[in-house]
Design a protein around this motif. Structure first.
Motif, PDB file in Angstrom:
ATOM      1  N   LEU A  81       4.880  63.513 -22.975  1.00  9.67           N
ATOM      2  CA  LEU A  81       4.793  62.622 -23.966  1.00  9.67           C
ATOM      3  C   LEU A  81       5.746  61.379 -23.593  1.00  9.67           C
ATOM      4  O   LEU A  81       6.988  61.539 -23.547  1.00  9.67           O
ATOM      5  CB  LEU A  81       5.458  63.173 -25.337  1.00  9.67           C
ATOM      6  N   LEU A  82       5.168  60.201 -23.476  1.00 15.75           N
ATOM      7  CA  LEU A  82       6.045  58.969 -23.184  1.00 15.75           C
ATOM      8  C   LEU A  82       6.601  58.289 -24.392  1.00 15.75           C
ATOM      9  O   LEU A  82       7.826  57.845 -24.140  1.00 15.75           O
ATOM     10  CB  LEU A  82       5.160  57.984 -22.117  1.00 15.75           C
ATOM     11  N   GLU A  83       5.886  58.457 -25.435  1.00 13.63           N
ATOM     12  CA  GLU A  83       6.258  57.590 -26.563  1.00 13.63           C
ATOM     13  C   GLU A  83       7.311  58.440 -27.456  1.00 13.63           C
ATOM     14  O   GLU A  83       6.889  58.739 -28.323  1.00 13.63           O
ATOM     15  CB  GLU A  83       5.125  57.062 -27.584  1.00 13.63           C
ATOM     16  N   THR A  84       8.368  58.875 -26.845  1.00  9.78           N
ATOM     17  CA  THR A  84       9.195  59.787 -27.492  1.00  9.78           C
ATOM     18  C   THR A  84      10.151  59.210 -28.392  1.00  9.78           C
ATOM     19  O   THR A  84      10.460  58.124 -28.203  1.00  9.78           O
ATOM     20  CB  THR A  84       9.938  60.853 -26.467  1.00  9.78           C
TER      21      THR A  84
ATOM     22  N   THR B  59       9.919  60.098 -19.067  1.00 12.48           N
ATOM     23  CA  THR B  59       9.847  58.850 -19.571  1.00 12.48           C
ATOM     24  C   THR B  59      10.977  57.985 -18.758  1.00 12.48           C
ATOM     25  O   THR B  59      11.288  56.825 -19.093  1.00 12.48           O
ATOM     26  CB  THR B  59      10.667  59.237 -20.941  1.00 12.48           C
ATOM     27  N   THR B  60      11.863  58.627 -17.896  1.00 16.17           N
ATOM     28  CA  THR B  60      12.769  57.862 -17.142  1.00 16.17           C
ATOM     29  C   THR B  60      12.557  57.949 -15.640  1.00 16.17           C
ATOM     30  O   THR B  60      13.277  57.201 -14.947  1.00 16.17           O
ATOM     31  CB  THR B  60      14.105  58.313 -17.367  1.00 16.17           C
ATOM     32  N   GLY B  61      11.795  59.027 -15.286  1.00 13.36           N
ATOM     33  CA  GLY B  61      11.524  59.188 -13.587  1.00 13.36           C
ATOM     34  C   GLY B  61      12.524  59.904 -12.941  1.00 13.36           C
ATOM     35  O   GLY B  61      12.571  60.130 -11.690  1.00 13.36           O
ATOM     36  N   GLN B  62      13.381  60.584 -13.678  1.00 14.84           N
ATOM     37  CA  GLN B  62      14.491  61.488 -13.243  1.00 14.84           C
ATOM     38  C   GLN B  62      13.714  62.596 -12.555  1.00 14.84           C
ATOM     39  O   GLN B  62      12.789  63.101 -13.290  1.00 14.84           O
ATOM     40  CB  GLN B  62      15.510  61.791 -13.990  1.00 14.84           C
TER      41      GLN B  62
ATOM     42  N   TYR C 136      17.639  47.006 -23.223  1.00 14.82           N
ATOM     43  CA  TYR C 136      16.883  48.003 -23.809  1.00 14.82           C
ATOM     44  C   TYR C 136      16.687  49.021 -22.854  1.00 14.82           C
ATOM     45  O   TYR C 136      17.695  48.941 -21.507  1.00 14.82           O
ATOM     46  CB  TYR C 136      15.519  47.282 -23.892  1.00 14.82           C
ATOM     47  N   ASP C 137      15.939  49.927 -22.965  1.00 15.20           N
ATOM     48  CA  ASP C 137      16.151  51.423 -21.986  1.00 15.20           C
ATOM     49  C   ASP C 137      15.083  51.001 -20.610  1.00 15.20           C
ATOM     50  O   ASP C 137      13.706  51.187 -20.696  1.00 15.20           O
ATOM     51  CB  ASP C 137      15.511  52.566 -22.858  1.00 15.20           C
ATOM     52  N   LEU C 138      15.673  50.317 -19.590  1.00 22.89           N
ATOM     53  CA  LEU C 138      14.727  49.879 -18.710  1.00 22.89           C
ATOM     54  C   LEU C 138      14.237  51.291 -17.890  1.00 22.89           C
ATOM     55  O   LEU C 138      13.171  51.074 -17.437  1.00 22.89           O
ATOM     56  CB  LEU C 138      15.868  49.373 -17.477  1.00 22.89           C
ATOM     57  N   GLU C 139      15.009  52.453 -17.998  1.00 23.73           N
ATOM     58  CA  GLU C 139      14.165  53.424 -17.076  1.00 23.73           C
ATOM     59  C   GLU C 139      12.839  54.028 -17.785  1.00 23.73           C
ATOM     60  O   GLU C 139      11.893  54.264 -17.215  1.00 23.73           O
ATOM     61  CB  GLU C 139      15.108  54.701 -17.138  1.00 23.73           C
ATOM     62  N   ARG C 140      13.014  53.949 -19.108  1.00 24.39           N
ATOM     63  CA  ARG C 140      11.785  54.228 -20.029  1.00 24.39           C
ATOM     64  C   ARG C 140      10.779  53.184 -19.804  1.00 24.39           C
ATOM     65  O   ARG C 140       9.657  53.383 -19.858  1.00 24.39           O
ATOM     66  CB  ARG C 140      11.970  54.723 -21.418  1.00 24.39           C
ATOM     67  N   LEU C 141      11.109  52.025 -19.992  1.00 22.60           N
ATOM     68  CA  LEU C 141      10.246  50.792 -19.935  1.00 22.60           C
ATOM     69  C   LEU C 141       9.411  50.999 -18.523  1.00 22.60           C
ATOM     70  O   LEU C 141       8.328  50.483 -18.010  1.00 22.60           O
ATOM     71  CB  LEU C 141      10.738  49.618 -19.794  1.00 22.60           C
ATOM     72  N   ALA C 142      10.166  51.359 -17.269  1.00 23.65           N
ATOM     73  CA  ALA C 142       9.558  51.449 -15.924  1.00 23.65           C
ATOM     74  C   ALA C 142       8.559  52.449 -16.000  1.00 23.65           C
ATOM     75  O   ALA C 142       7.399  52.088 -15.449  1.00 23.65           O
ATOM     76  CB  ALA C 142      10.833  51.853 -14.872  1.00 23.65           C
ATOM     77  N   SER C 143       8.565  53.543 -16.719  1.00 26.41           N
ATOM     78  CA  SER C 143       7.826  54.664 -16.912  1.00 26.41           C
ATOM     79  C   SER C 143       6.523  54.156 -17.595  1.00 26.41           C
ATOM     80  O   SER C 143       5.327  54.463 -17.206  1.00 26.41           O
ATOM     81  CB  SER C 143       8.281  55.993 -17.618  1.00 26.41           C
ATOM     82  N   ARG C 144       6.696  53.551 -18.601  1.00 29.95           N
ATOM     83  CA  ARG C 144       5.761  52.907 -19.429  1.00 29.95           C
ATOM     84  C   ARG C 144       4.728  52.106 -18.373  1.00 29.95           C
ATOM     85  O   ARG C 144       3.516  51.756 -18.822  1.00 29.95           O
ATOM     86  CB  ARG C 144       6.077  52.204 -20.802  1.00 29.95           C
TER      87      ARG C 144
ATOM     88  N   LEU D 222      14.082  48.701 -11.376  1.00 25.33           N
ATOM     89  CA  LEU D 222      14.509  48.923 -12.965  1.00 25.33           C
ATOM     90  C   LEU D 222      15.344  50.225 -13.266  1.00 25.33           C
ATOM     91  O   LEU D 222      16.338  50.255 -13.906  1.00 25.33           O
ATOM     92  CB  LEU D 222      13.268  48.962 -13.622  1.00 25.33           C
ATOM     93  N   GLN D 223      14.976  51.316 -12.601  1.00 25.21           N
ATOM     94  CA  GLN D 223      15.943  52.438 -12.645  1.00 25.21           C
ATOM     95  C   GLN D 223      17.208  52.386 -12.280  1.00 25.21           C
ATOM     96  O   GLN D 223      18.261  52.456 -12.913  1.00 25.21           O
ATOM     97  CB  GLN D 223      15.369  53.454 -11.932  1.00 25.21           C
TER      98      GLN D 223
END
Length: 905
Positions: free
Chosen positions: A108-111, A138-141, A341-349, A541-542
């Motif tokens: 789920l991406l939109e967590t 959501t972050t690519g980790q 903002y949350d760049l790691e999650r924005l990168a995944s989106r 971005l990460q």
């Protein structure tokens, strides 16, 4: 397509997936049918309709196309796996639907979770060991490791707290191991194709994703870890999350790089949640002053994964020290970060294709924080500190280029959807500018049409408007409707007006619609290209996001240290733990706290902690563990001074609850926790024992506690704090060279007890349990009677038992040798000639029965010969007065007799 055909297609698609629910696009809605509709209606309070067609009736519930995401999130967070079927048009014009993704807890991406959202995979090997992989879509980790034991794997699950776990094929058939792993996490366990975990396929998937050179450089040489990683990659691809491109960096970690924290210790120390499952009151909640979601996520990661690398810890301590001492600069840094903002999650989106124009604007604005942060540090006390190195780590030039491109491209207030136009600024694309100019010219013609018609034809009450039914129209009041020119064609009559169209207006409308469609298509293509370029910079971005998060986490630690008088610890080689005026980091924020010193080293490595109930023994020991842990997080610590030897693990046994569903009593849980400590701790570990052996009979408990102390002292040699009410154990300080006694002092005057909460050297023999019972509100007659019983047991070893209505005196004698109570009355002495138990006796009836049914030796059988050594032991045993011998002396005599009988003496 008929209603029956739609439902049939729904049911056919449902058979293709093992998801719990299916959302199928039908025009502008996603619909759930049949049992799925009933489930969704119940879970999300949606209206369920009964649709009828050709004599059939079926339940149906739907949500608008644009509103699917929040409903998906709500369903997945309730534990459902939801398949999504999207609609498409074939070349022949028919509408078809196919499943495009399956949304699960781990994909789920939109967590709404502020913490990391890990998907885990675990595989087992035939020769032992377990491979683990953890990915946060959501972050690519993406992290992998190998665990030696199931307990180690369970500890990693507890550390990462995944939301979904994929067990490998061998693990699914191992109920015992699977049960142990389930106990360590609240995650849902999902079965996935066994082929994905096959060594060859998994190895290929990992190398395809991360590159040959990356896999070789990070040292991924574990087949088990590779199989786990391959399983995750295949699962993410099959579920259609579309985020594989954001998984740019593979990290192999070894549990030996981290401070060992088993699941029990993490719970006992309440690192991220209390024993009741609340965030409030945890260590994380107490020290978390981060201003960004990624900063809080990273701080939580540090708390659950403390380090053993002294160089890395020194770097963090240097950064915290510089931030703590530079209040103004620190607050400027925090002010700058506050807009991130949350760049790691924005990168995944962006990688998944779900980022809209507002998300890309958030990327732009956050990238702009990087140079602002550098400016806030430059020229201050922070300029030549590790903090400046963190900010300099990402590629500043590449970040600036991407920020400038987004700034030039996007409109400041773009629409929420990416298909309706209005996304870009003028000057971004010449073709788009031309379309916009022609579209605006056509719109201008429409906007001025009413005024022209009034002037040209002398009409009043003329308006020009547009709706979905009539398109563009000229509306004229009824009073002047008969004055309209001949080229007006009436299309509708209303109560007070009439609507008309003209050929020129219809042609202009066709032009506007063509231009709007062309503009929308071109803007969507341009936006997809722009989003694609952002996705291509996922690694950048990460990097930026991680740097901002690290600065935020360090500033949070510094803010807490400065505001609460914490000090920088000195890290040394293992074996030393010196704390001056130490405090518990959580308790000190809620009450007036009495600081205490703690001194442990190679010669004083085992402290037996005694003292009253509720006096602070547990707090004292836990603060020792938390101070050690915080030092290895990179934080300052709650003390006036601290010298801390880096430990390889912290192990605690603080209390236990029944786990009856698993068939384990309180005492069994206690012994399993003790067993894990005795097997796992090393001489470089810190062990916290808060009562051992209390869940069984007194002498069993003392014996276990005694033996555990000897084993920890002699064999393991870990730094240990052991709180106990078995005061007999304090004598071990006279016999074991590294054992010392400390106790929490109490002041007793005129029958009143005051807990001083001060830890001083030496033992105590009082626990003041009856005083605590009084404080807890136990009825006064019970408290008074307990005091009387305690005095008699101390002085006379015997008490008189009170009957309920019997006038006959009953004497209860406590035998300190056996630990049993024998109850007799005058009548029982006269009548009990057979040795049978009487009413009221607390002796074991089974034991008495056993004695009464023993057969005497046959007179024909000669008595076995007794050797002199055995006869001497029997003589000593007969001469011992158990009522006058202390339990410790008695135990020492028993050990001596055993040695003599075994020929050791």
């Amino acid at each position: 397509m008929t209603a029956q055909g739609i439902v049939g297609q729904f049911l056919s698609l449902k058979e293709e997936t093992d998801a719990d629910l299916l959302a199928m696009q039908c025009g502008d809605f996603y619909e759930f049918f049949a049992d799925d509709a009933e489930t969704v209606g119940r879970e999300l309070d949606l209206k369920v309709s009964q649709k009828s067609s050709h004599g059939s009736s079926y339940p149906m519930a739907g949500v608008p196309l644009a509103d699917l995401t929040p409903y998906l999130k709500a369903l997945v967070e309730r534990g459902y796996r939801v398949a999504v079927a999207d609609q498409y048009e074939t070349e022949s014009g028919d509408l078809r639907r196919k499943i495009t993704r399956v949304v699960t807890p781990g994909t789920l991406l939109e967590t709404s979770r502020a913490d990391a959202q890990f998907l885990a995979a675990i595989v087992t090997g035939r020769s032992g060991g377990l491979g683990l992989a953890f990915a946060d879509v959501t972050t690519g980790q993406f992290l992998v490791t190998e665990a030696d034991t199931v307990e180690d794997a369970a500890a990693e699950l507890y550390r990462f707290s995944p939301v979904e776990v994929l067990p490998g094929p061998d693990l699914r058939a191992d109920d015992e191991t699977l049960s142990q792993l389930r106990d360590a996490t609240d995650a849902s366990f999902s079965l996935f194709s066994s082929d994905a975990f096959a060594p060859g396929r998994a190895r290929h998937a990992v190398r395809e994703q991360f590159g040959e050179s990356t896999v070789d450089s990070v040292g991924l040489d574990s087949e088990l870890a590779t199989r786990a990683a391959g399983g995750i990659l295949a699962y993410v691809e099959e579920t259609g999350a579309g985020v594989l491109r954001s998984m740019t960096r593979l990290r192999v970690y070894h549990p030996s790089d981290l401070l060992e924290l088993d699941a029990t210790t993490q719970r006992n120390l309440e690192l991220t949640e209390t024993m009741h499952g609340d965030r409030s009151g945890s260590l994380f909640d107490t020290i978390d002053h981060t201003v960004t979601a990624p900063g809080g996520r990273l701080l939580r990661e540090w708390l659950t994964r403390p380090r053993r690398d002294r160089d890395e810890l020194a770097r963090r301590h240097d950064a915290v020290e510089s931030l703590a001492s530079a209040a103004l600069a620190r607050e400027r840094v925090r002010d700058v970060l506050d807009g991130a903002y949350d760049l790691e999650r924005l990168a995944s989106r962006a990688a998944s294709g779900s980022a809209d124009a507002s998300a890309l604007l958030s990327v732009r604005d956050t990238l702009d924080i990087l140079p602002a942060l550098a400016d806030a540090i430059e020229g201050t006390e922070l300029a030549d500190t590790p903090l400046a190195d963190v900010v300099a780590r990402p590629d500043r030039d590449a970040a600036a280029d991407l920020q400038a491109e987004l700034d030039d491209a996007l409109a400041e207030d773009p629409p929420k959807t990416v298909t309706q136009g209005g996304l870009f600024q003028k000057g971004y694309d010449e073709e788009l500018d031309d379309l916009i100019e022609r579209h605006e010219s056509a719109k201008s013609w429409i906007d001025t049409l009413a005024d022209r018609e009034k002037r040209q034809h002398g009409l009043s009450h003329v308006t020009v408007d547009r709706n979905k039914t009539d398109g563009y129209y000229i509306q004229v009041g009824k009073s002047v409707a008969d004055q309209v020119p001949d080229h007006y064609r009436q299309i509708k009559t209303l109560k007070n007006s009439k609507r008309f169209v003209t050929e020129e207006l219809e042609e202009k409308e066709r032009d506007i619609l063509r231009l709007e469609e062309a503009r929308g298509d071109l803007e969507y293509d341009l936006f997809q290209d722009l989003r694609e370029r952002v996705a291509a910079h996922a690694e950048l971005l990460q990097d930026v996001g991680r740097a901002l998060a690290e600065v935020d986490a360090l500033a949070s630690l510094a803010a807490h240290a400065a505001g609460n008088g914490w000090t920088r610890p000195e890290l040394t080689e293992p074996g030393v733990l010196h704390v001056e005026a130490g405090r518990h980091p959580v308790v000190e924020t809620t009450t007036d706290f009495v600081p205490n010193d703690l001194h442990m080293d190679d010669e004083r490595g085992f402290l037996i902690v005694t003292g009253p109930n509720m006096s602070g023994k547990s707090t004292y020991m836990r603060q020792a563990a938390l101070i050690t842990l915080l030092a290895q997080v990179g934080s300052f610590v709650p003390a006036d001074a601290a010298t801390i030897g880096v430990v390889d693990g912290i192990y605690t046994r603080v209390g236990a609850l029944d786990e009856l569903a698993q068939g384990r009593s309180t005492f069994m849980v206690e012994m399993q926790e003790l067993s894990n400590i005795l097997h796992s701790a090393t001489e470089d570990s810190l062990v916290i024992l808060d009562e051992v052996g209390r869940g069984t009979a007194t002498y069993d408990g003392i014996s276990i506690a005694w033996a555990a102390t000897e084993y920890l002292h002699n064999e393991v040699r870990a730094k240990t704090l052991f709180a106990t009410h078995y005061h007999e154990l304090t004598s071990l300080a006279d016999h074991l060279d590294r054992v010392a006694n400390v106790h929490v002092a109490a002041d007793e005057r005129h029958g009143d007890v005051t807990f001083l909460r001060t830890v001083v050297d030496g033992p105590t023999d009082r626990s003041y349990g009856i005083h605590v019972a009084d404080l807890a509100g136990v009825p006064r007659p019970v408290v008074d009677r307990a005091s009387d019983v305690l005095d008699r047991l101390r002085d006379e070893k015997a008490i008189e038992a009170k009957g309920s209505g019997s006038s006959e005196p009953v004497q209860a004698v406590f035998d300190v040798g056996s630990g049993q109570m024998k109850v007799e009355s005058e009548s029982s002495e006269r009548s009990n000639t057979t040795g049978a138990p009487q009413n009221g006796s607390v002796e074991s009836a089974a034991a008495v029965a056993s004695e009464s049914t023993e057969s005497p030796e046959s007179p024909e059988s000669p008595a076995p010969a007794i050797d002199p050594e055995t006869e001497a032991v029997l003589d000593e045993l007969e001469s011992v007065d158990v009522n006058a011998t202390s339990p410790l002396d008695l135990m020492a005599k028993v050990q001596s007799w055993q040695s003599k009988l075994e020929g050791d003496e």
